[in-house]
Enzyme design. Structure first.
Site, PDB file in Angstrom:
ATOM      1  N   LYS A  53      63.308  13.214  57.668  1.00  0.00           N
ATOM      2  CA  LYS A  53      62.788  14.369  56.916  1.00  0.00           C
ATOM      3  C   LYS A  53      63.316  14.342  55.483  1.00  0.00           C
ATOM      4  CE  LYS A  53      62.142  17.085  61.061  1.00  0.00           C
ATOM      5  NZ  LYS A  53      62.617  18.077  62.024  1.00  0.00           N
ATOM      6  N   GLN A  97      67.529  21.968  62.671  1.00  0.00           N
ATOM      7  CA  GLN A  97      67.081  20.954  63.625  1.00  0.00           C
ATOM      8  C   GLN A  97      67.442  21.385  65.062  1.00  0.00           C
ATOM      9  OE1 GLN A  97      65.259  18.140  62.805  1.00  0.00           O
ATOM     10  NE2 GLN A  97      65.056  17.865  65.002  1.00  0.00           N
ATOM     11  N   ASP A 120      59.327  25.714  59.385  1.00  0.00           N
ATOM     12  CA  ASP A 120      59.035  25.217  60.733  1.00  0.00           C
ATOM     13  C   ASP A 120      58.060  26.164  61.454  1.00  0.00           C
ATOM     14  OD1 ASP A 120      59.928  22.767  61.564  1.00  0.00           O
ATOM     15  OD2 ASP A 120      61.951  23.451  62.088  1.00  0.00           O
TER      16      ASP A 120
END
Ligand code: NAP
Length: 287
Positions: A53, A97, A120
Site C-alpha cells: 500500500k 491494517q 477503507d
C-alpha cells in the site's frame, strides 16, 4: 465456451494513470493526498499488504505515513495516534491494517477514525450511507469489483447475483452495492443449505470464502460472470502458489467472464484505496 478474462491488473494500471493529473492538481493547490497506515503486531501477511500500500502511494505521488506498533502495544496508544491523525491536515485517509492483535477491540478502533478520513469504508457511518444507497467511502475490494463491472459494461439490473461469504469487508458491502445496482442478491455463508443450488442460479457469482478452489464447475451456471475475491496460499507440497476460491481451470470452461488469481480483484483493491484517498483530498466525502 471458454470465458474471457477480466484483467484486473490492466484495469488497475489504466485507473492509476488516470489518477496522475488529479494528484498533480491537488498537489499544486497545496493539498497533496496523504494516507496514514497503521500496523499493529507482526502478522507477516499484514506486513506485505502494508508495504504494498505504501509503495502504491509512492508511485502515485501520494504522501504516505507508515506507523508500526509491536503486538503488545496498549490499544490506548493506537487510539491516541488515530485522534492525532484525525486532526492532521496532511492526512486525508487513515487505514488500520486488519486483523489486529487479540487485545484490541477492532470496532472501537474503527469507530475512532474520522468518517471523512475512513478510506477503507469500514466506519459504521460510511457503511450506513452505503446501506442507504448514498455511498461515501466504499470498501476497497467491492469498490474494485464494481469498477470491473463498469469497465466491461456488465449490466447488473435484474440479474441474479450470488455472493459466497458475508464478511464486513467483502461480502456485506458487495451485497449492498449489488442491491443498489438493481441486482437480485443472495448472500451465502458456511451454514447455507445446498450452496450449489444457490450458486447455479447466479448470473453474477462472487466468491469471498477463503478456501482454495472451493467453487467447482458444477456450481456455476453456463455463461455466468465469476468474480474470485479469494487469495489463498497453497501448501508447499501443492506448489506454494497463490490461488483463488474458484477452480479457475475448470470454471473458465463454463463461465462467460472470469477474474484470475493473481491479476484479478487483488490489484483493484489497492487501486481503489488510492482512489478513496484522492477523493478524500478532493473533499468529495466531506459532509
Ligand atoms: P472471512 O471473513 O473469513 O469470510 C469468509 C466467509 O466465507 C464467511 O462469511 C464464511 O461464512 C463463508 N464461508 C466459509 N466456508 C463456507 C462454506 N463452506 N460455504 C459457504 N460459505 C462459507 O473472509 P474475507 O475477509 O471475506 O475474505 C475472503 C477471501 O478473500 C480470503 O481468501 C481473503 O484473503 C480474500 N480477500 C481478498 C481481497 C483482495 O484484494 N482480493 C481482499 C479481502 C479479502 P460464516 O460467516 O458462516 O463463517
Amino acid at each position: 465456451m471458454t470465458a474471457a478474462i477480466l484483467d484486473g491488473k490492466a484495469l488497475a494500471e489504466e485507473l492509476r494513470t488516470s489518477f496522475r493529473p488529479r494528484v498533480e492538481a491537488l498537489t499544486a493547490q497545496g493539498r497533496r493526498p496523504g494516507l496514514a497506515v497503521i500496523l499493529a503486531g507482526d502478522d507477516p501477511a499484514s506486513e506485505v499488504y502494508v508495504r504494498n500500500k505504501v509503495a502504491a502511494c509512492e508511485s502515485a505521488g501520494i504522501f504516505s505515513q507508515k506507523i508500526t506498533y509491536p503486538k503488545d502495544t496498549a490499544p490506548e496508544t493506537v487510539l491516541a495516534k488515530i485522534a492525532e491523525l484525525n486532526a492532521d491536515p496532511r492526512i486525508h485517509g487513515i487505514l488500520v491494517q486488519l486483523p489486529l492483535p487479540d487485545a484490541f477491540d477492532e470496532k472501537a478502533i474503527l469507530a475512532t477514525i474520522a468518517p471523512e478520513k475512513d478510506v477503507d469504508g469500514f466506519h459504521a457511518e460510511n457503511l450506513g450511507a452505503l446501506a442507504q444507497g448514498i455511498p461515501r467511502f466504499i470498501p476497497c475490494t467491492p469498490y474494485g469489483v464494481m469498477k470491473m463491472f463498469e469497465a466491461h459494461q456488465i449490466s447488473l439490473t435484474g440479474k441474479e447475483a450470488v455472493i459466497i461469504g458475508r464478511s464486513n469487508i467483502v461480502g456485506k458491502p458487495m451485497a449492498l452495492l449489488l442491491i443498489n445496482a438493481g441486482a437480485t442478491v443472495t448472500v451465502c455463508n458456511s451454514k447455507t443449505r445446498d450452496l450449489a443450488a444457490h450458486t447455479r442460479r447466479a448470473d453474477i457469482l462472487v466468491a469471498a470464502v477463503g478456501k482454495p478452489r472451493f467453487v467447482t464447475n458444477d456450481m456455476v451456471k453456463p455463461g455466468a460472470v465469476v468474480i474470485d475475491v479469494g487469495i489463498n496460499r497453497l501448501p508447499p507440497e501443492a506448489g506454494g502458489k497463490l490461488c483463488g476460491d474458484v477452480d479457475f481451470e475448470a470454471v473458465k470452461e463454463i463461465a462467460s467472464l472470469i477474474t484470475p488469481v493473481p491479476g484479478g480483484v487483488g490489484p483493484m483493491t489497492i487501486t481503489m484505496l488510492l482512489a478513496n484517498t484522492i477523493e478524500s483530498a478532493e473533499g468529495k466525502h466531506t459532509p
